[in-house]
Design a protein around this motif. Structure first.
Motif, PDB file in Angstrom:
ATOM      1  N   HIS A 144       0.812  -1.221   0.000  1.00 13.49           N
ATOM      2  CA  HIS A 144       0.000   0.000   0.000  1.00 13.49           C
ATOM      3  C   HIS A 144       0.846   1.272   0.000  1.00 13.49           C
ATOM      4  N   ASP A 147      -0.300   4.071  -2.163  1.00 12.05           N
ATOM      5  CA  ASP A 147      -1.746   4.336  -2.137  1.00 12.05           C
ATOM      6  C   ASP A 147      -2.086   5.149  -0.883  1.00 12.05           C
ATOM      7  N   LYS A 150      -5.669   4.422   0.769  1.00 16.16           N
ATOM      8  CA  LYS A 150      -5.723   3.122   1.444  1.00 16.16           C
ATOM      9  C   LYS A 150      -4.903   3.154   2.722  1.00 16.16           C
ATOM     10  N   THR A 151      -3.763   3.827   2.686  1.00 16.77           N
ATOM     11  CA  THR A 151      -2.925   3.921   3.881  1.00 16.77           C
ATOM     12  C   THR A 151      -3.650   4.639   5.010  1.00 16.77           C
ATOM     13  N   SER A 153      -6.882   4.871   5.379  1.00 16.57           N
ATOM     14  CA  SER A 153      -7.959   3.973   5.804  1.00 16.57           C
ATOM     15  C   SER A 153      -7.433   2.924   6.786  1.00 16.57           C
ATOM     16  N   VAL A 293      -8.587  -7.802   3.296  1.00 16.61           N
ATOM     17  CA  VAL A 293      -8.025  -6.517   3.711  1.00 16.61           C
ATOM     18  C   VAL A 293      -6.607  -6.733   4.231  1.00 16.61           C
TER      19      VAL A 293
END
Length: 327
Positions: A144, A147, A150-151, A153, A293
């Motif tokens: 990740h 990203d 996403k990081t 999150s 995930v």
């Protein structure tokens, strides 16, 4: 010695040996426990992972003052003011900037953890997203790294595992309070898995042993479910704050219609956080999709992984006890 006498004697010694606690803590990750079968004794930690599924819901030992969870939104019309302290030393500056500008609650949580000695970092690709307590590290899978959304999150989820404001699994959960649906699912998995050790397998013909094995494991699986449920609420809360303050959508984490619906009911005030935590945690725990995930989990559900982990922890401890008795 009869089976009944052996059960009574060994059960007392077993309870004393465990002191009610084979925990996910110490070097165990929140989202990925150590290899199943390792027996963990009760031990002092800087911060216990069990009521995150780990010992006390008031983990002052983390070095972070216990604060009441605030439901009010922070003013994010400007950057988080404490610019003298970098939020994240080992992350892309865009991650730091996004959190600092759009989610002051998450920014403060990160500063709290940093001040208590936590390291937040990217790991190797395939290392998983996880929270460890000894040493205190939040690891984000290196896949990740590029990203930003996403990081952020993942950070919103993982910081909830680490911070005292989050739910932390109880060290000695009341086995009577485990929902029957959880007990039934754990029992089914444990019975299908069986018991490798012959002496233990013979002993488990006594239904009292099998019942207590299931009850003990299910209570701890349930604590892990609640831990994950609370972290998913924290992630969705962060997403809501960021969007409200004009930031980008970091996504809902595990995007599941059932979980999204439960969170919406919680947002509307129809259910308490405790109920939302339990309902989301259950759906999250039984779904193999949630494991996607976390790369290390492959396609296994939390239910499968933790049932195996706690079942083997029980078996190894009882087997050790029987061997000490010369059986």
């Amino acid at each position: 010695m009869s089976i009944g006498t052996a059960f009574s004697d060994a059960w007392k010694k077993f309870r004393n040996l465990l002191a009610g606690d084979i925990r996910i803590g110490g070097n165990i990750a929140s989202d990925m426990p150590r290899e199943a079968g390792t027996v963990l004794r009760a031990a002092a930690h800087k911060f216990s992972a069990e009521d995150h599924s780990h010992p006390s819901e008031n983990p002052d030992a983390a070095g972070i003052g216990n604060r009441e969870r605030s439901t009010e939104e922070r003013d994010s019309s400007r950057d988080f003011p404490d610019r003298s302290i970098p939020l994240l030393e080992h992350m892309d500056p865009e991650v730091d900037a996004l959190i600092r500008r759009y989610d002051h609650t998450l920014a403060q949580r990160i500063l709290d953890l940093r001040g208590a000695g936590w390291e937040i970092r990217y790991g190797e690709i395939g290392s998983g997203n996880r929270t460890r307590f000894d040493p205190p590290v939040i690891n984000i899978d290196g896949v990740h790294r590029e990203d930003t959304l996403k990081t952020v999150s993942i950070l919103a989820h993982e910081t909830n595992h680490a911070h005292p404001d989050g739910y932390h699994p109880q060290n000695k959960p009341d086995e009577r309070k485990t929902p029957e649906r959880v007990v039934a699912k754990v029992q089914e998995l444990l019975e299908a898995e069986g018991v490798a050790d012959r002496a233990l397998r013979d002993l488990l013909h006594d239904p009292r042993w099998m019942h207590n094995r299931t009850s003990w494991a299910a209570a701890r699986v349930w604590e892990q479910f609640k831990n994950e449920g609370d972290a998913e609420i924290a992630l969705r809360d962060s997403r809501k704050r960021i969007l409200k303050n004009g930031g980008p959508d970091i996504g809902p984490g595990f995007d599941d219609a059932e979980i999204n619906g439960i969170y919406e009911r919680y947002e509307r005030g129809e259910i308490s956080r405790e109920t939302a935590r339990e309902e989301i945690g259950y759906e999250y725990g039984i779904s193999p999709g949630a494991s996607l995930v976390h790369p290390d989990f492959e396609a296994r559900s939390y239910l499968e992984y933790y049932s195996e982990y706690y079942g083997k922890s029980w078996d190894n401890t009882v087997t050790e006890l029987l061997r000490k008795q010369g059986r």
